[in-house]
Design a protein around this motif. Structure first.
Motif, PDB file in Angstrom:
ATOM      1  N   SER A   1      48.040  27.931  10.413  1.00  0.00           N
ATOM      2  CA  SER A   1      47.389  26.667  10.755  1.00  0.00           C
ATOM      3  C   SER A   1      45.886  26.817  10.554  1.00  0.00           C
ATOM      4  O   SER A   1      45.374  27.934  10.402  1.00  0.00           O
ATOM      5  CB  SER A   1      47.659  26.330  12.226  1.00  0.00           C
ATOM      6  OG  SER A   1      47.060  27.322  13.053  1.00  0.00           O
TER       7      SER A   1
ATOM      8  N   GLU B   1      43.714  26.521  12.811  1.00  0.00           N
ATOM      9  CA  GLU B   1      43.200  27.308  13.938  1.00  0.00           C
ATOM     10  C   GLU B   1      43.282  28.808  13.664  1.00  0.00           C
ATOM     11  O   GLU B   1      42.364  29.564  13.999  1.00  0.00           O
ATOM     12  CB  GLU B   1      43.975  26.971  15.228  1.00  0.00           C
ATOM     13  CG  GLU B   1      43.672  25.599  15.794  1.00  0.00           C
ATOM     14  CD  GLU B   1      44.367  24.440  15.068  1.00  0.00           C
ATOM     15  OE1 GLU B   1      44.026  23.284  15.367  1.00  0.00           O
ATOM     16  OE2 GLU B   1      45.238  24.695  14.191  1.00  0.00           O
ATOM     17  N   GLU B   2      44.375  29.242  13.037  1.00  0.00           N
ATOM     18  CA  GLU B   2      44.522  30.665  12.701  1.00  0.00           C
ATOM     19  C   GLU B   2      43.509  31.087  11.631  1.00  0.00           C
ATOM     20  O   GLU B   2      42.923  32.165  11.697  1.00  0.00           O
ATOM     21  CB  GLU B   2      45.954  30.954  12.201  1.00  0.00           C
ATOM     22  CG  GLU B   2      47.003  30.897  13.283  1.00  0.00           C
ATOM     23  CD  GLU B   2      46.724  31.866  14.423  1.00  0.00           C
ATOM     24  OE1 GLU B   2      46.377  33.024  14.154  1.00  0.00           O
ATOM     25  OE2 GLU B   2      46.835  31.441  15.586  1.00  0.00           O
TER      26      GLU B   2
ATOM     27  N   ILE C   1      40.616  29.789  11.144  1.00  0.00           N
ATOM     28  CA  ILE C   1      39.312  29.835  11.810  1.00  0.00           C
ATOM     29  C   ILE C   1      39.120  31.163  12.549  1.00  0.00           C
ATOM     30  O   ILE C   1      38.044  31.769  12.483  1.00  0.00           O
ATOM     31  CB  ILE C   1      39.166  28.624  12.761  1.00  0.00           C
ATOM     32  CG1 ILE C   1      38.850  27.376  11.929  1.00  0.00           C
ATOM     33  CG2 ILE C   1      38.096  28.858  13.828  1.00  0.00           C
ATOM     34  CD1 ILE C   1      38.947  26.062  12.678  1.00  0.00           C
ATOM     35  N   LYS C   2      40.165  31.638  13.206  1.00  0.00           N
ATOM     36  CA  LYS C   2      40.047  32.923  13.922  1.00  0.00           C
ATOM     37  C   LYS C   2      39.797  34.075  12.951  1.00  0.00           C
ATOM     38  O   LYS C   2      39.039  35.002  13.240  1.00  0.00           O
ATOM     39  CB  LYS C   2      41.319  33.183  14.738  1.00  0.00           C
ATOM     40  CG  LYS C   2      41.398  32.320  15.988  1.00  0.00           C
ATOM     41  CD  LYS C   2      42.700  32.549  16.731  1.00  0.00           C
ATOM     42  CE  LYS C   2      42.866  31.522  17.833  1.00  0.00           C
ATOM     43  NZ  LYS C   2      44.234  31.449  18.334  1.00  0.00           N
TER      44      LYS C   2
ATOM     45  N   LYS D   1      37.000  21.387  13.268  1.00  0.00           N
ATOM     46  CA  LYS D   1      37.557  22.405  14.185  1.00  0.00           C
ATOM     47  C   LYS D   1      36.701  23.675  14.175  1.00  0.00           C
ATOM     48  O   LYS D   1      36.520  24.325  15.203  1.00  0.00           O
ATOM     49  CB  LYS D   1      39.009  22.708  13.814  1.00  0.00           C
ATOM     50  CG  LYS D   1      39.928  21.556  14.197  1.00  0.00           C
ATOM     51  CD  LYS D   1      41.365  21.779  13.768  1.00  0.00           C
ATOM     52  CE  LYS D   1      42.207  20.588  14.197  1.00  0.00           C
ATOM     53  NZ  LYS D   1      43.567  20.609  13.693  1.00  0.00           N
ATOM     54  N   TRP D   2      36.194  24.042  12.998  1.00  0.00           N
ATOM     55  CA  TRP D   2      35.300  25.200  12.910  1.00  0.00           C
ATOM     56  C   TRP D   2      34.044  24.970  13.754  1.00  0.00           C
ATOM     57  O   TRP D   2      33.582  25.877  14.464  1.00  0.00           O
ATOM     58  CB  TRP D   2      34.941  25.461  11.442  1.00  0.00           C
ATOM     59  CG  TRP D   2      33.850  26.470  11.241  1.00  0.00           C
ATOM     60  CD1 TRP D   2      32.564  26.225  10.874  1.00  0.00           C
ATOM     61  CD2 TRP D   2      33.941  27.892  11.416  1.00  0.00           C
ATOM     62  NE1 TRP D   2      31.835  27.391  10.810  1.00  0.00           N
ATOM     63  CE2 TRP D   2      32.662  28.442  11.138  1.00  0.00           C
ATOM     64  CE3 TRP D   2      34.973  28.760  11.780  1.00  0.00           C
ATOM     65  CZ2 TRP D   2      32.396  29.804  11.214  1.00  0.00           C
ATOM     66  CZ3 TRP D   2      34.708  30.128  11.850  1.00  0.00           C
ATOM     67  CH2 TRP D   2      33.435  30.629  11.569  1.00  0.00           C
TER      68      TRP D   2
ATOM     69  N   GLU E   1      33.753  23.047  16.413  1.00  0.00           N
ATOM     70  CA  GLU E   1      34.134  23.156  17.834  1.00  0.00           C
ATOM     71  C   GLU E   1      34.282  24.615  18.248  1.00  0.00           C
ATOM     72  O   GLU E   1      33.875  25.006  19.345  1.00  0.00           O
ATOM     73  CB  GLU E   1      35.464  22.417  18.079  1.00  0.00           C
ATOM     74  CG  GLU E   1      35.352  20.902  18.016  1.00  0.00           C
ATOM     75  CD  GLU E   1      36.718  20.231  17.863  1.00  0.00           C
ATOM     76  OE1 GLU E   1      37.754  20.942  17.922  1.00  0.00           O
ATOM     77  OE2 GLU E   1      36.748  18.996  17.664  1.00  0.00           O
ATOM     78  N   TYR E   2      34.841  25.419  17.368  1.00  0.00           N
ATOM     79  CA  TYR E   2      35.142  26.818  17.702  1.00  0.00           C
ATOM     80  C   TYR E   2      33.896  27.702  17.645  1.00  0.00           C
ATOM     81  O   TYR E   2      33.669  28.543  18.519  1.00  0.00           O
ATOM     82  CB  TYR E   2      36.204  27.344  16.730  1.00  0.00           C
ATOM     83  CG  TYR E   2      36.727  28.720  17.053  1.00  0.00           C
ATOM     84  CD1 TYR E   2      37.844  28.883  17.860  1.00  0.00           C
ATOM     85  CD2 TYR E   2      36.121  29.869  16.527  1.00  0.00           C
ATOM     86  CE1 TYR E   2      38.341  30.155  18.148  1.00  0.00           C
ATOM     87  CE2 TYR E   2      36.595  31.128  16.812  1.00  0.00           C
ATOM     88  CZ  TYR E   2      37.708  31.264  17.620  1.00  0.00           C
ATOM     89  OH  TYR E   2      38.185  32.517  17.917  1.00  0.00           O
TER      90      TYR E   2
END
Length: 204
Positions: free
Chosen positions: A26, A28-29, A31-32, A150-151, A153-154
């Motif tokens: 995803s 989110e993954e 981004i991590k 999303k990046w 936000e993170y």
């Protein structure tokens, strides 16, 4: 647009014949992985027109890490040390980061960072304090806009280092082009955005 089957076959062949793994993943993954310093290439459904990557065939890296420009050069691009990498930035954030508030959807403008902002993203801040920015809005590229949102936000920054997905050949066009470039360089991961498939090198 490429059929899912083209991507699945390409990935399965690579897993069979190369030292890589695949998994469903995803944004989110991804981004991590970027946050921890990995380099991620992305293959999105649209193509790129011209020589610049705008989020469909891109190599992405964390601009906050000052070593990242050299790392991308060393592992993938093999360009002259002084050539800068471009920042992609959410359009709504440009006036907070740059001295001029511009639309630059095709990286057509080189603008100075505000003096207190450039040091926050050293990997895309040229030695003269400028950057050839790409501004991103939802209607330009929905996947890339969602990713950057999303990046932001993170990570706290609305900017990602973006360079074209190629080494010294033309920008990748097909799923196989993407896989061949990935396997032929030291890029850490390849993400097929529409299929949510992440291909990763296996560390020996």
């Amino acid at each position: 647009h490429w059929a899912d089957e083209d991507v699945f076959k390409c990935v399965d062949d690579a897993v069979k014949n190369s030292n890589v793994t695949k998994q469903n993943s995803s944004i989110e993954e991804v981004i991590k992985l970027l946050d921890k310093g990995d380099i991620v290439s992305v293959f999105n459904e649209g193509s790129e027109s011209g020589r610049r990557a705008l989020g469909n065939r891109s190599i992405l890296a964390d601009p906050r890490k000052d070593y990242m420009k050299d790392r991308v050069n060393e592992k993938v691009k093999h360009r002259q040390w002084y050539r800068p990498f471009a920042p992609s930035i959410l359009r709504s954030e440009v006036d907070k980061w740059f001295v001029r508030d511009v639309d630059s959807a095709y990286m057509q403008f080189v603008i100075k960072f505000k003096p207190d902002m450039g040091p926050k993203v050293p990997a895309v801040n040229h030695f003269d304090g400028t950057a050839r920015l790409q501004t991103v809005e939802e209607e330009d590229n929905k996947w890339y806009f969602d990713f950057l949102t999303k990046w932001h936000e993170y990570s706290g920054v609305p900017i990602i280092l973006n360079t074209s997905f190629n080494d010294r050949e033309p920008i990748c066009e097909t799923p196989s082009d993407a896989m061949n470039c990935f396997l032929g360089t030291d890029i850490d991961h390849l993400y097929y955005c529409q299929q949510n498939i992440l291909v990763s090198k296996v560390n020996d």
